[in-house]
Each structure stands twice: as structure tokens, then as C-alpha cells.
Motif scaffolding. Sequence first.
Motif, PDB file in Angstrom:
ATOM      1  N   TYR A  94       6.360   5.033  -4.002  1.00  0.00           N
ATOM      2  CA  TYR A  94       5.378   4.463  -4.995  1.00  0.00           C
ATOM      3  C   TYR A  94       4.570   5.441  -5.229  1.00  0.00           C
ATOM      4  N   CYS A  95       4.326   5.971  -6.631  1.00  0.00           N
ATOM      5  CA  CYS A  95       3.249   6.895  -7.077  1.00  0.00           C
ATOM      6  C   CYS A  95       2.068   6.300  -7.299  1.00  0.00           C
ATOM      7  N   SER A  96       0.801   6.652  -6.725  1.00  0.00           N
ATOM      8  CA  SER A  96      -0.482   5.868  -6.672  1.00  0.00           C
ATOM      9  C   SER A  96      -1.339   6.424  -7.643  1.00  0.00           C
ATOM     10  N   GLY A  97      -1.186   7.620  -8.031  1.00  0.00           N
ATOM     11  CA  GLY A  97      -2.272   8.443  -8.804  1.00  0.00           C
ATOM     12  C   GLY A  97      -3.567   8.800  -7.744  1.00  0.00           C
ATOM     13  N   TYR A  98      -4.423   9.386  -8.388  1.00  0.00           N
ATOM     14  CA  TYR A  98      -5.430   9.834  -7.441  1.00  0.00           C
ATOM     15  C   TYR A  98      -6.615   8.941  -7.320  1.00  0.00           C
ATOM     16  N   GLU A  99      -6.878   7.946  -8.196  1.00  0.00           N
ATOM     17  CA  GLU A  99      -8.045   6.921  -8.115  1.00  0.00           C
ATOM     18  C   GLU A  99      -8.061   6.203  -6.903  1.00  0.00           C
ATOM     19  N   TYR A 100      -9.214   5.979  -6.155  1.00  0.00           N
ATOM     20  CA  TYR A 100      -9.149   5.034  -4.891  1.00  0.00           C
ATOM     21  C   TYR A 100      -8.711   3.875  -4.980  1.00  0.00           C
ATOM     22  N   GLU A 101      -9.074   3.108  -6.032  1.00  0.00           N
ATOM     23  CA  GLU A 101      -8.381   1.588  -6.349  1.00  0.00           C
ATOM     24  C   GLU A 101      -6.940   1.746  -6.467  1.00  0.00           C
ATOM     25  N   SER A 102      -6.446   2.540  -7.102  1.00  0.00           N
ATOM     26  CA  SER A 102      -4.949   2.738  -7.183  1.00  0.00           C
ATOM     27  C   SER A 102      -3.987   3.055  -6.099  1.00  0.00           C
ATOM     28  N   LYS A 103      -4.791   3.927  -5.261  1.00  0.00           N
ATOM     29  CA  LYS A 103      -4.039   4.347  -3.766  1.00  0.00           C
ATOM     30  C   LYS A 103      -4.187   3.007  -3.033  1.00  0.00           C
ATOM     31  N   VAL A 104      -5.344   2.468  -2.918  1.00  0.00           N
ATOM     32  CA  VAL A 104      -5.427   1.072  -2.216  1.00  0.00           C
ATOM     33  C   VAL A 104      -4.400   0.047  -2.458  1.00  0.00           C
ATOM     34  N   LYS A 105      -4.321  -0.285  -3.815  1.00  0.00           N
ATOM     35  CA  LYS A 105      -3.235  -1.218  -4.604  1.00  0.00           C
ATOM     36  C   LYS A 105      -1.868  -0.712  -4.215  1.00  0.00           C
ATOM     37  N   SER A 106      -1.508   0.498  -4.241  1.00  0.00           N
ATOM     38  CA  SER A 106      -0.131   1.129  -3.977  1.00  0.00           C
ATOM     39  C   SER A 106       0.257   1.042  -2.399  1.00  0.00           C
ATOM     40  N   VAL A 107      -0.701   0.998  -1.707  1.00  0.00           N
ATOM     41  CA  VAL A 107      -0.633   1.061  -0.276  1.00  0.00           C
ATOM     42  C   VAL A 107      -0.325  -0.591   0.068  1.00  0.00           C
ATOM     43  N   GLN A 108      -1.151  -1.464  -0.469  1.00  0.00           N
ATOM     44  CA  GLN A 108      -0.824  -2.950  -0.509  1.00  0.00           C
ATOM     45  C   GLN A 108       0.352  -3.350  -0.626  1.00  0.00           C
ATOM     46  N   MET A 109       0.805  -3.013  -2.039  1.00  0.00           N
ATOM     47  CA  MET A 109       1.956  -3.431  -2.518  1.00  0.00           C
ATOM     48  C   MET A 109       3.203  -2.922  -1.796  1.00  0.00           C
ATOM     49  N   ILE A 110       3.220  -1.799  -1.462  1.00  0.00           N
ATOM     50  CA  ILE A 110       4.738  -1.316  -0.702  1.00  0.00           C
ATOM     51  C   ILE A 110       4.659  -1.928   0.811  1.00  0.00           C
ATOM     52  N   LEU A 111       3.605  -2.350   1.142  1.00  0.00           N
ATOM     53  CA  LEU A 111       3.447  -2.779   2.634  1.00  0.00           C
ATOM     54  C   LEU A 111       4.234  -4.512   2.329  1.00  0.00           C
ATOM     55  N   ARG A 112       4.133  -4.896   1.175  1.00  0.00           N
ATOM     56  CA  ARG A 112       4.663  -6.421   1.099  1.00  0.00           C
ATOM     57  C   ARG A 112       6.391  -6.234   1.142  1.00  0.00           C
ATOM     58  N   LYS A 113       6.687  -5.086   1.003  1.00  0.00           N
ATOM     59  CA  LYS A 113       8.301  -4.809   1.109  1.00  0.00           C
ATOM     60  C   LYS A 113       8.755  -4.984   2.551  1.00  0.00           C
ATOM     61  N   LYS A 114       7.963  -5.195   3.403  1.00  0.00           N
ATOM     62  CA  LYS A 114       8.130  -5.249   4.961  1.00  0.00           C
ATOM     63  C   LYS A 114       8.964  -3.962   5.328  1.00  0.00           C
ATOM     64  N   ILE A 115       8.256  -2.873   5.130  1.00  0.00           N
ATOM     65  CA  ILE A 115       8.809  -1.817   5.570  1.00  0.00           C
ATOM     66  C   ILE A 115       8.508  -1.720   7.149  1.00  0.00           C
ATOM     67  N   ASP A 116       9.111  -0.482   7.706  1.00  0.00           N
ATOM     68  CA  ASP A 116       9.210  -0.143   9.055  1.00  0.00           C
ATOM     69  C   ASP A 116       7.963   0.908   9.367  1.00  0.00           C
ATOM     70  N   ALA A 117       7.649   1.513   8.257  1.00  0.00           N
ATOM     71  CA  ALA A 117       6.568   2.614   8.592  1.00  0.00           C
ATOM     72  C   ALA A 117       6.331   2.993   7.033  1.00  0.00           C
ATOM     73  N   LEU A 118       5.178   3.703   7.093  1.00  0.00           N
ATOM     74  CA  LEU A 118       4.573   4.194   5.801  1.00  0.00           C
ATOM     75  C   LEU A 118       4.149   5.678   5.898  1.00  0.00           C
ATOM     76  N   VAL A 119       4.844   6.378   4.676  1.00  0.00           N
ATOM     77  CA  VAL A 119       4.353   7.972   4.812  1.00  0.00           C
ATOM     78  C   VAL A 119       3.585   8.090   3.628  1.00  0.00           C
ATOM     79  N   LEU A 120       2.345   8.596   3.896  1.00  0.00           N
ATOM     80  CA  LEU A 120       1.500   8.979   2.888  1.00  0.00           C
ATOM     81  C   LEU A 120       1.413  10.627   2.527  1.00  0.00           C
ATOM     82  N   VAL A 121       1.938  11.115   1.260  1.00  0.00           N
ATOM     83  CA  VAL A 121       2.029  12.375   1.110  1.00  0.00           C
ATOM     84  C   VAL A 121       0.885  12.985   0.401  1.00  0.00           C
ATOM     85  N   GLY A 122      -0.190  13.890   1.251  1.00  0.00           N
ATOM     86  CA  GLY A 122      -0.962  14.526   0.575  1.00  0.00           C
ATOM     87  C   GLY A 122      -2.475  14.202   1.351  1.00  0.00           C
ATOM     88  N   SER A 123      -3.430  14.983   1.307  1.00  0.00           N
ATOM     89  CA  SER A 123      -4.736  14.608   2.156  1.00  0.00           C
ATOM     90  C   SER A 123      -5.504  13.770   1.296  1.00  0.00           C
TER      91      SER A 123
END
Length: 332
Positions: A94-123
Motif C-alpha cells: 500500500y502507498c499511504s502518502g504523507y498525511e496522517y489520516e491517510s497513513k492511519v487508513k492505509s495501515v488499517q486497510m492492509i491489516l484487514r488482509k490478515k497479514i502475518d506482519a507489517l513493514v512500514l518504510v520510512g520514519s
Amino acid sequence: MNIYDIARLADVSIATVSRVVNDSPKVSEKTKQKVRAVMEEQNYTPNVFARGLGLNSMKTVGIVCPDVSDAYMAEAVAYLEKSFRNYGYDCILYCSGYEYESKVKSVQMILRKKIDALVLVGSHYAGDGGEEDIRYLSEAAEKAPVFLINGYIRCPGVYCVLSENYQIMYDTVCALTEAGRQRILFLYDSHSYSATQKLSGYEDALRDNGLPVVEELKIFTENKIATVRENLLSKEGLSFDAVVATDDGLAVGALKYANKKQLRVPEDVNIVGFNNSELAVCCEPELTSVDSRSDALCKTAADSLMQLLEGKSIRHKRSIRCHLIKRGTTNF
């Protein structure tokens, strides 16, 4: 109540809790009874993290980055995808953009895919490290282990792999001052954890070498070469004999400015970029740049993630030393 709380109360590892959830034969009946008693007492319902660590793994890792068109992030994503594929895991990006709300939404959406782990690229995902900024990360870590590349926060279930940005910036600025540079310009384009560490290294190096921290020599600008050049040209009376930048694009913009002002590089001005990207060898003279070793960061993150999914204990923070690659824009 999450898997970490259960592990702490039962005095076992999170991997052991996961094995109990999955009724693994690798755990003794005595330990199973102890863990199940704590789970029942706390009304704990196992989540996808607990299941993913055990027998019902989805064999899928989620990757989120702000912008895959960014060269640094594209390289990191490519390395991660290849590494996880070699381990037998699929990836979802997922590409989240830099806005806080967009980052939150992207993380929430990808977690619905029942992934084993999540990697966030960038500070950028760490914000300023405040409780509100990282709440969505702590909530994500209750569902899947989270790995943050080149950022740092203290949070259960979030594992951080980062470059030693403070130290390399401190050492570089010290080298510039020891070579006689007195007015060192700092160019940056974000307020991320990584950029903040670089700024701290810059300021501390100036102070430790008896030089003042001059506010007008810290310039925030959009990371576009032409924009950097025009911004510097617009500042009347601006003078400096060295530049350190948080990205190669910013440094190349400073080089364009120096050419426009007929300043000799490196005789009149030393210029140092960051990330050792293709831009560093596409200009003349070629750019001295910090190699933040994104390949080592991603390898460490991928290997550590796999160790965690295998039930092994790993560090919550791993740091990677950076290297300065000297080219034609410096002479120290």
C-alpha cells in the motif's frame, strides 16, 4: 489486553502464547494450563497476530510506504519483496502518502488482509513519537508485529531498524569544521524522525566545535532540484561555505545554486548529500553523499521478522552504521 500482556502475566514468551493458542505439541501441558488460565482470567480472545505466529500463518507480509515513486522507497520495497519471497512469503503493498489520516487508513486497510506482519518504510510513520502520533501503530501491533524501517518509537510489538543518521551527520559536520568551513548550510524537507536526528547531529557538531547554530542557515524546502535552487537564489545576503542536506535532491539543488552564483565546488563550497542515490553520480562534479545502506536496513528487518515469526526473541531496536562516499563536491 493483548498477547504481550498475556505473555507477561504468564511469564512466558509471546511465541509460547501463540503456540498455546494453536495447541502446539511443542509446549508442555503444564505450560499450556498456566497460559490458558491467564487467558481465561483476563477474558483474552486471540487475535490474528497470535494465530499468525503459529500454525495458521497466512504467509503474507504487508508493506506500506508513503510513495513508491520515491527512489529510496522504491529500492527498499523491491529489496523487501525479494527477501520475503525467498522466505516463501507473499507481499501486499500500500502507498499511504504523507498525511496522517491517510497513513492511519492505509495501515488499517492492509491489516484487514490478515497479514502475518507489517513493514512500514520510512520514519514518517513515527511522527514526533508522541502518544497520539503512534496510537495507530500500537493498535496495529496488537494485530500483527510491526517493523518500522529508519524510524524509532518505544511501543510493544513495534520493532525498529534504523540508520545511525545522527552519528554520520555529526561526524560529517565535524570533518567540515576541521577543514576550516565556518558557515555550514543545512537543507531539509521534512520533520520526520530521520530528519530530526540529522538536524540534531548537525547542531551538536557545530556547538562542539565552537560554532554558533545560525537559524538562517537551516532551510526547509521542497525536495525538488529547481525549487531548492530558486529558494536559495531568493535569499538576499545568504552566504555559506558548505552544505549538508538530508537528501541528494536537495544537495543537487544547492550545487545548481553554486553554479548559478559562479561559486567553485569544492574550493568555495563543499556539498554533501544523503542516500547515495543515482543523483549523486548524475551531476558534475559528482556528489559526496552518505550511504544510508538501505539494503542492510531491509535485510536486517526481513531476517528479524522471520526470526520473530519462528518464535525467536529479537531486539526491539537495531541500528545500522552509515558510510560517507566522498566524490568531487568535497575536499576534506
